[in-house]
Design a protein around this motif. Structure first.
Motif, mmCIF file in Angstrom:
data_model
loop_
_atom_site.group_PDB
_atom_site.id
_atom_site.type_symbol
_atom_site.label_atom_id
_atom_site.label_comp_id
_atom_site.label_asym_id
_atom_site.label_seq_id
_atom_site.Cartn_x
_atom_site.Cartn_y
_atom_site.Cartn_z
ATOM 1 N N ARG A 43 -57.284 -81.197 -93.284
ATOM 2 C CA ARG A 43 -56.571 -80.183 -94.060
ATOM 3 C C ARG A 43 -55.108 -80.043 -93.665
ATOM 4 O O ARG A 43 -54.375 -79.260 -94.263
ATOM 5 N N CYS A 44 -54.681 -80.779 -92.660
ATOM 6 C CA CYS A 44 -53.304 -80.649 -92.173
ATOM 7 C C CYS A 44 -52.332 -81.324 -93.150
ATOM 8 O O CYS A 44 -52.400 -82.539 -93.360
ATOM 9 N N THR A 59 -51.808 -75.942 -94.716
ATOM 10 C CA THR A 59 -52.931 -76.657 -95.323
ATOM 11 C C THR A 59 -52.709 -76.901 -96.811
ATOM 12 O O THR A 59 -53.617 -77.329 -97.518
ATOM 13 N N SER A 65 -50.573 -71.383 -96.869
ATOM 14 C CA SER A 65 -51.869 -71.334 -96.204
ATOM 15 C C SER A 65 -51.723 -72.097 -94.898
ATOM 16 O O SER A 65 -51.224 -73.228 -94.883
ATOM 17 N N GLN A 67 -53.125 -72.820 -90.567
ATOM 18 C CA GLN A 67 -54.128 -72.746 -89.509
ATOM 19 C C GLN A 67 -53.434 -72.968 -88.171
ATOM 20 O O GLN A 67 -52.455 -73.722 -88.078
ATOM 21 N N TRP A 69 -54.447 -74.379 -84.536
ATOM 22 C CA TRP A 69 -55.543 -75.199 -84.001
ATOM 23 C C TRP A 69 -55.333 -75.458 -82.517
ATOM 24 O O TRP A 69 -54.232 -75.818 -82.080
ATOM 25 N N ILE A 76 -60.195 -73.573 -84.581
ATOM 26 C CA ILE A 76 -59.170 -72.863 -85.345
ATOM 27 C C ILE A 76 -59.062 -71.452 -84.766
ATOM 28 O O ILE A 76 -60.002 -70.659 -84.855
ATOM 29 N N GLU A 79 -56.196 -68.346 -89.018
ATOM 30 C CA GLU A 79 -55.889 -68.949 -90.308
ATOM 31 C C GLU A 79 -55.591 -67.860 -91.327
ATOM 32 O O GLU A 79 -56.067 -66.732 -91.216
ATOM 33 N N SER A 81 -54.499 -67.586 -95.742
ATOM 34 C CA SER A 81 -54.276 -68.289 -97.002
ATOM 35 C C SER A 81 -53.680 -67.332 -98.025
ATOM 36 O O SER A 81 -53.786 -66.109 -97.900
ATOM 37 N N GLY A 113 -53.885 -67.056 -80.718
ATOM 38 C CA GLY A 113 -54.296 -66.663 -82.058
ATOM 39 C C GLY A 113 -54.552 -65.180 -82.201
ATOM 40 O O GLY A 113 -54.970 -64.711 -83.265
#
Length: 291
Positions: A43-44, A59, A65, A67, A69, A76, A79, A81, A113
């Protein structure tokens, strides 16, 4: 993967290598170079920033959107979106700022995070089809500040100042937040282009901003240096100097015991006295006192 990396992602535990023109990665132990894992980030789309070993990436093509990581844990950590704007990476702290179309702003720690601050601002500032605003956040050691720059704001006669010591450029709305409660303390709207002197280690009770100002847009008008001192608790102006000699400042000198702060350039001295009775300023200097 297209990226904005300036060095190899990694820390004392692992480093991450990506194959050329590929989303395939390998993670190696920093201590001995042994392979920890290998895999692929399907998804990167674009790597925005690195926080030690952690990678913040979009993403989708719009960068709305994202993430965060952790390659050691292959996890993750955060995240989001459908954001109203691309993530604003802090210039001084390992963190980034995100906002959704409903005005929910979060400041996220890039190493863990963890959401450090969450506040709700005016949703109208972030909803489509308005051009996405630019976001950034910073701290003075006591409070956090979120700067929202709507890119279609009117131009002014104010320009960013030049300084060798650390500063942060801001334009637009400035929101002060209590990091313990995420309570919005105050807001100053439509601020002109200026630099906030970055003094978080000092934990001063105020912000110092610098800007270059031209009174009238005429060919022969002179540019001056403007200094403003803003109370961190209330957002009100404590003191200001609108017409100092336009100069490039290169030294900040803080005396915690005396309660003084000096900003110095080639020909200009700015003396802020906030801890004792003000003495007459030195020749060629400008002096403020907290009132």
């Amino acid at each position: 993967i297209p990226n904005a990396l300036t060095s190899l992602p990694g820390d004392a535990e692992v480093v991450v290598l990506f194959e050329s023109e590929s989303k395939n990665f390998r993670v190696f132990k920093t201590s001995d170079g042994s392979l920890v894992r290998q895999g692929r980030l399907p998804r990167c789309f674009y790597i925005i920033h690195q926080f030690g070993r952690n990678l913040l990436y979009s993403t989708d093509q719009t960068a709305r959107s994202i993430q965060l990581w952790d390659p050691l844990l292959d996890k993750i950590l955060f995240e989001a979106s459908g954001m109203a704007s691309s993530a604003g990476v802090s210039e001084r702290e390992p963190e980034f700022t995100v906002v959704d179309p409903f005005g929910k702003v979060r400041v996220v720690e890039g190493l863990t995070g963890r959401v450090k601050i969450q506040i709700n601002l005016n949703p109208a500032d972030f909803q489509f089809p308005q051009q996405p605003p630019l976001l950034k956040s910073f701290t003075d050691g006591t409070r956090y500040y979120v700067n929202v720059h709507r890119q279609l704001q009117m131009m002014s006669n104010s320009f960013h100042a030049e300084a060798i010591f650390p500063t942060l450029q801001i334009t637009g709305d400035l929101h002060a937040v209590d990091p313990k409660t995420s309570k919005l303390l105050w807001t100053r709207t439509k601020m002109s282009a200026q630099n906030v002197v970055y003094l978080s280690d000092y934990r001063l009770p105020f912000l110092v901003t610098l800007s270059r100002w031209r009174g009238q847009l005429r060919a022969n008008s002179q540019t001056s240096l403007r200094i403003e001192v803003i109370d961190g608790e209330t957002g009100t102006t404590i003191a200001s100097k609108p017409n100092a000699v336009n100069d490039r400042l290169f030294l900040s000198d803080y005396d915690r015991t005396a309660g003084t702060l000096r900003l110095r350039g080639a020909v200009t001295q700015i003396h802020l006295d906030f801890g004792r009775k003000v003495n007459p300023p030195d020749s060629g200097g400008d002096e403020f006192s907290k009132r």
